[in-house]
Structure formats: C-alpha cells, structure tokens
Design an enzyme around this catalytic site. Structure first.
Site, PDB file in Angstrom:
ATOM      1  N   LYS A  96       0.805  -1.223   0.000  1.00 41.39           N
ATOM      2  CA  LYS A  96       0.000   0.000   0.000  1.00 41.39           C
ATOM      3  C   LYS A  96       0.842   1.279   0.000  1.00 41.39           C
ATOM      4  O   LYS A  96       0.452   2.294  -0.552  1.00 41.39           O
ATOM      5  CB  LYS A  96      -0.929   0.018   1.220  1.00 41.39           C
ATOM      6  CG  LYS A  96      -1.924  -1.135   1.259  1.00 41.39           C
ATOM      7  CD  LYS A  96      -3.284  -0.686   0.837  1.00 41.39           C
ATOM      8  CE  LYS A  96      -4.284  -1.797   0.610  1.00 41.39           C
ATOM      9  NZ  LYS A  96      -4.311  -2.886   1.569  1.00 41.39           N
ATOM     10  N   GLU A 118      -9.638   5.759   3.456  1.00 37.41           N
ATOM     11  CA  GLU A 118     -10.443   4.695   4.034  1.00 37.41           C
ATOM     12  C   GLU A 118      -9.502   3.540   4.318  1.00 37.41           C
ATOM     13  O   GLU A 118      -8.442   3.442   3.724  1.00 37.41           O
ATOM     14  CB  GLU A 118     -11.542   4.256   3.050  1.00 37.41           C
ATOM     15  CG  GLU A 118     -11.084   3.263   1.976  1.00 37.41           C
ATOM     16  CD  GLU A 118     -10.009   3.794   1.035  1.00 37.41           C
ATOM     17  OE1 GLU A 118      -9.942   5.021   0.840  1.00 37.41           O
ATOM     18  OE2 GLU A 118      -9.224   2.981   0.495  1.00 37.41           O
ATOM     19  N   SER A 384       1.794  -9.774  -0.841  1.00 41.25           N
ATOM     20  CA  SER A 384       1.435  -8.361  -0.710  1.00 41.25           C
ATOM     21  C   SER A 384       1.724  -7.757   0.665  1.00 41.25           C
ATOM     22  O   SER A 384       1.931  -6.558   0.780  1.00 41.25           O
ATOM     23  CB  SER A 384      -0.037  -8.176  -1.070  1.00 41.25           C
ATOM     24  OG  SER A 384      -0.858  -9.047  -0.310  1.00 41.25           O
TER      25      SER A 384
HETATM   26  C1  LIG Z   1      -5.131  -4.051   1.339  1.00 35.27           C
HETATM   27  C2  LIG Z   1      -4.417  -5.297   1.110  1.00 35.27           C
HETATM   28  C3  LIG Z   1      -4.768  -6.176   0.058  1.00 35.27           C
HETATM   29  C4  LIG Z   1      -5.977  -5.971  -0.808  1.00 35.27           C
HETATM   30  O1  LIG Z   1      -5.987  -4.812  -1.571  1.00 35.27           O
HETATM   31  P1  LIG Z   1      -5.630  -4.765  -3.092  1.00 35.27           P
HETATM   32  O2  LIG Z   1      -5.921  -3.370  -3.487  1.00 35.27           O
HETATM   33  O3  LIG Z   1      -6.515  -5.745  -3.802  1.00 35.27           O
HETATM   34  O4  LIG Z   1      -4.212  -5.111  -3.242  1.00 35.27           O
HETATM   35  C5  LIG Z   1      -3.987  -7.287  -0.156  1.00 35.27           C
HETATM   36  N1  LIG Z   1      -2.925  -7.563   0.623  1.00 35.27           N
HETATM   37  C6  LIG Z   1      -2.567  -6.759   1.651  1.00 35.27           C
HETATM   38  C7  LIG Z   1      -1.394  -7.134   2.489  1.00 35.27           C
HETATM   39  C8  LIG Z   1      -3.292  -5.612   1.927  1.00 35.27           C
HETATM   40  O5  LIG Z   1      -2.923  -4.827   2.947  1.00 35.27           O
END
Ligand SMILES: *Cc1c(COP(=O)(O)O)cnc(C)c1O
Length: 400
Positions: A96, A118, A384
C-alpha cells in the site's frame, strides 16, 4: 537507485473505461475536483522532479526494490519454481505504501493540506498516516467500527503517527461503509482535501493512478527474474484481489505479454455458493459502486450486498474496473480461495519458509492448489503484506 517509468500501459480510454467497466460516476459538486486531480496527475506523472522524488522515497524510505525470493521448499512441494515478490518487506508492511507515496506527493504538489483515506485491515490507513506524517499533512482515516475492533494494532499505529481514526458504524461497519464515509467527507470539503484512496477502485482517474504507482512491483519483477533465471517473463503471476491494487502492480508490465498467465485470487469467504463471500467477480453483477461501473456483489433487488472474508483487507463487495475487465476478456484466470484454504496457506508458508504472510496474501498461496504447474514453470506470487496484524485471527483460526 531504480528509475520507475510510470508509463501508461493500461487498456483504459480517455473517459476512464476499461472495456465496459470504469468511468467516473461522481456527484456534481465533485466534478471540478476530479478534473483538477486528473490534470495534476497527468502533469506530474511525467515531470522529472516528481519522478525523482518518487524514485528516491521508494528507495530510501520504503526500502525498494523488494527482494524476489526463490522459495525452494515451497517449489519442491508443488514441483515447480516458485518466487515470492516480497512486498511484505516494505516499510509499513505491505504494498500500500507505494501508492500512498505517489498520491501523497501529488496531494502536496496540488497544495492540499489535508488527506482523508479509508481502510479495511488498517494497512492503507497506516500507509496514509505514514505519508501524512512524512509530508506534513493532516490525516483522517475512515474505518469500519468492526475493523477498528479486529485490527487494533493498526489503529494504534495510525494514532501514534498523528492521524485521526474515524470509526464508521453504518452497514456492517466494514470497508464498504468506510469508503462511503470517506467519499462523503471528500464531498463536504473538496477544495482543501485530497482523497488518498487505498486500492485501484473509485472514479477515474483513481484506478489508473493507483495501478501506475503500483506498477513498480512488476517493473522490478521483470528485472529480477532476468537476473535470476535469464528470462524476464514468468509463466504465471499470482496475486490476491481486494480492490485489485497489488494485483494491478504485479500484473502491470505483463498485461500485454500474452505468454504470461495471470491468476487473480478473490476471497471466497465461507464459499462462493454461500452469502458469506467476497468473490465479486465469480458471484457479482455489473453495476456502479463507489464511482465506477464494476463487478459488485448484489442481492436479488440489485442492492449492494455486504461482503465477507476472514481477511479485513479483502471483504469488499466490489473490485477495481481493471480487474473486472481483465477477467471478463479472459486475460486473467480468477480463482476463489476460501477462509480455510487461506489459513492453510498461511501456516504452510510460515512452517516451510519462515515467512508469516498477511491473511490477504495467504489467499494467493491458497491458489497454488488450484493450478497444475509444470517442473520448468516459473511462478511468481505477489506476497502483498506481512502477517503481524493478523496474529489474533491466526490464533483463533486454531492453526498454531
Ligand atoms: C489491502 C491489502 C490487500 C488488498 O488490496 P488490493 O488493493 O486488492 O491489493 C492485499 N494484501 C494486503 C497485504 C493488503 O494490505
């Protein structure tokens, strides 16, 4: 230090449509602000001073490039070659921050003094609060009251960083309602406020801006794979999708490379056949949500249904228009992974590789069982985020 070309490689037209999805459905009073935002973005995304600052902060502050790690034991289990793109090692613990830095720099250039955001799991709230502290901006984060409870450590982090966390109690008090509240707050004071959105959702140009700032992920993957394997294109890229920003970033430089198979993993919750799901592509219908036409979970009356997933970052009833489009034309294969499979993926990665993934990322790991890979295939999973924020849920999931 890498220079990230933020070139537009997206299948998007001048009105913000990705095929039949996208657009900018905003109230009249926001139209001028959306225009102003679009103009500013197009001016600065090609501006060399802006780019230099983005490159520098991603390198010195975020810690990029993140490693591409060949997970040997995981590869052995699945009989293939699995590489993890370590977005979990970014400052603040997820992908993010890449987008938050880009949009934060844009807010600053536009002369805004306050950002609103948000958040679901709190990762975007933390990223936004971090960037606000770094750039000297005021910050309010809208968060569903339910998520405030289940993501306590991230609430404390936001407050420590000087942000105001605003609990939202409408609907089922989760991410969907937090986005509504943030959009309403933006409408109330559009001139001084910058809406720092956390995923590739919302009215055009947000999905495009977020995808282009997140494109740094696949830009690095290409370079790193070339160095490690001699080829820059993998056979598969796998990413989880909440709104679709980490997937947009991981897929970005491969969208126009037809030999790379893209796998988008949505959260099935308790199963796609139940009401407790967040699988908006598998189960949704095309309608307008939060400023764009996209795939959305609706009830028989066409009203937006609340989504459910064990992961607070994925329980969103919509999906960004890019992901809706890529799935509709068959460019991505969509796999729905349920809560149990995600928990299993989390435990497996922890025990085999010593990496505790975020619950969201665990869904991408859960998809490994849904595809048959060959021994020479190169598979990249976008990890992610890290799992620190999810320890309570992992404990309650009785997986320890
Ligand atoms: C917020 C988040 C997501 C989901 O959001 P996307 O916009 O689909 O990437 C996925 N993995 C993590 C670690 C997150 O914090």
């Amino acid at each position: 230090m890498l220079h990230y070309p933020l070139t537009n490689l997206l299948p998007v037209d001048a009105n913000g449509y990705y095929g039949e999805f996208g657009g900018a459905y905003v109230p009249e009073q926001l139209k001028a602000n959306i225009d102003e935002l679009d103009k500013a973005f197009r001016r600065y995304v090609d501006d060399s001073a802006f780019n230099a600052e983005f490159d520098r902060l991603l390198h010195d502050y975020v810690g990029r490039p993140t490693p591409l790690y060949r997970a040997d034991k995981l590869s052995e289990i699945y009989g293939t070659n699995i590489f993890l793109k370590r977005e979990d090692l970014n400052h603040t613990g997820a992908h993010k921050i890449n987008n938050a830095i880009g949009l934060g720099l844009l807010a600053k250039r536009m002369g805004k003094r306050r950002i609103i955001a948000e958040t679901g799991a709190g990762q975007h709230g933390v990223a936004a609060a971090t960037v606000a502290a770094l750039l000297g901006l005021e910050c309010s984060v809208y968060m569903g009251a339910e998520d405030v409870k289940r993501q306590r450590p991230n609430v404390l982090r936001m407050e420590m960083l000087g942000a105001t966390v605003v609990p939202v109690t409408s609907g089922n008090s989760t991410l969907n309602n937090a986005v509504d509240a943030a959009l309403a707050a933006w409408c109330a004071a559009p001139d001084e406020t910058f809406y720092l959105i956390g995923s590739a959702v919302g009215p055009h140009p947000y999905p495009e801006m977020v995808a282009r700032f997140q494109s740094v992920i696949s830009f690095e993957i290409k370079k790193q794979l070339k160095e490690m394997t001699g080829r820059e294109n993998p056979d598969y890229v796998i990413a989880c999708i909440g709104g679709g920003s980490n997937a947009a970033g991981a897929f970005y430089h491969f969208i126009n490379e037809p030999d790379v198979k893209l796998i988008a993993v949505e959260a099935a919750g308790k199963g796609v056949e139940t009401d407790e799901t967040a699988a908006s592509i598998t189960q949704g219908t095309a309608t307008v949500l939060h400023g764009s036409r996209t795939m959305v979970l609706t009830d028989d009356g066409g009203n937006v249904r609340e989504a459910y997933s064990i992961s607070a970052g994925l329980d969103y009833p919509g999906i960004g228009p890019l992901q809706a489009h890529l799935a509709s034309i068959g460019r991505t294969k969509v796999v729905a992974v349920d809560d149990d499979a995600a928990l299993k993926g989390a435990l497996m990665l922890s025990r085999t590789e010593g990496i505790i993934p975020a619950l969201e990322s665990s869904h991408a790991l859960g998809a490994l069982d849904a595809v048959k890979f060959g021994p020479d295939d190169v598979v990249v999973i976008n990890l992610s985020g890290r799992g620190d924020k999810d320890m309570d849920t992992y404990m309650k999931g009785c997986i320890i």
